[in-house]
Design an enzyme around this catalytic site. Structure first.
Site, short mmCIF file in Angstrom:
data_model
loop_
_atom_site.label_atom_id
_atom_site.label_comp_id
_atom_site.label_asym_id
_atom_site.label_seq_id
_atom_site.Cartn_x
_atom_site.Cartn_y
_atom_site.Cartn_z
N GLN A 1 -5.17 10.58 6.08
CA GLN A 1 -4.15 11.48 6.63
C GLN A 1 -3.04 11.72 5.60
OE1 GLN A 1 -4.28 13.30 9.15
NE2 GLN A 1 -5.64 12.36 10.65
N SER A 2 -3.39 11.72 4.33
CA SER A 2 -2.40 11.85 3.26
C SER A 2 -1.57 13.13 3.35
CB SER A 2 -3.15 11.84 1.92
OG SER A 2 -2.36 12.37 0.90
N ASN A 3 -0.25 12.96 3.31
CA ASN A 3 0.64 14.13 3.24
C ASN A 3 0.47 14.83 1.90
OD1 ASN A 3 1.93 13.87 5.77
ND2 ASN A 3 3.30 12.29 4.96
#
Ligand SMILES: Cc1ncc(COP(=O)(O)O)c(C=O)c1O
Length: 191
Positions: free
Chosen positions: A69-71
């Site tokens: 879920q990396s920004n």
């Protein structure tokens, strides 16, 4: 240094009355959540420099990596989509993480080419995986550009020198002088 203007800058600095009253001394927040809509957050500041370099080298494909879920990966996918570049993401999956929601969903909607890797495999072979994808793009006639995790290399970090300049400018304008800056640390470039 070459720079793209992708983010809405400068971001506002706001006093948080509730926390300031509760904890003393005053606590302010720099609203880097307002840098953009889809690419928002801290990573877009770094991408202004990294992607400028990619374009100046004639690259057409951004390759990066991060958590499931990396920004940072979502911001990179958004900037790539906006500029008509291709984007390949190598994402580290934790046990149980496989639902297409939040940033992972946005990565798909933004047209990124997503390669999901199990946690241990990713941790052990992340750099080789990046190199393999780099070679794969070259073999297909593309021009790849690698952005390290969080865009926290020398060039990406320039984005947070800009943020610091904004803080100094705010201090000059208002006479409010900060003595401590607190930030979340992931890949370390913002710090
Ligand atoms: C919202 C947010 N704040 C702060 C950080 C930390 O930034 P950095 O990777 O530059 O340490 C990250 C990423 O890890 C993030 O997504």
């Amino acid at each position: 240094m070459n720079k793209l203007h992708l983010a809405q800058l400068p971001t506002p600095i706001e006093k948080i009355d509730y926390l300031s009253n509760k904890y003393k001394p005053s606590i302010f927040v720099k609203r880097d959540d307002l840098t953009d809509s889809v690419a928002s957050g801290n990573k877009i500041r770094k991408l202004e420099y990294s992607v400028a370099e990619a374009l100046s080298l004639g690259c057409d494909t951004l390759i990066t990596n991060g958590g499931f879920q990396s920004n940072h990966c979502r911001s990179t996918a958004a900037v790539a989509a906006k500029l008509g570049l291709k984007c390949i993401l190598i994402l580290r999956k934790e046990p149980g993480e496989n639902i297409k929601t939040a940033n992972f969903l946005l990565d798909h909607m933004l047209g990124a080419d997503i390669r999901v890797k199990e946690h241990d495999d990713f941790q052990a072979h992340k750099d080789e995986m990046m190199q393999e994808v780099y070679q794969e793009v070259l073999d297909k006639g593309g021009k790849p550009y690698i952005i390290p995790m969080g865009a926290s290399n020398g060039i990406g970090t320039l984005g947070y020198i800009d943020a610091f300049d904004e803080i100094l400018e705010y201090e000059k304008k208002t006479g409010i002088v900060f003595d401590t800056i607190i930030d979340a640390v992931g890949s370390g470039g913002t710090y």
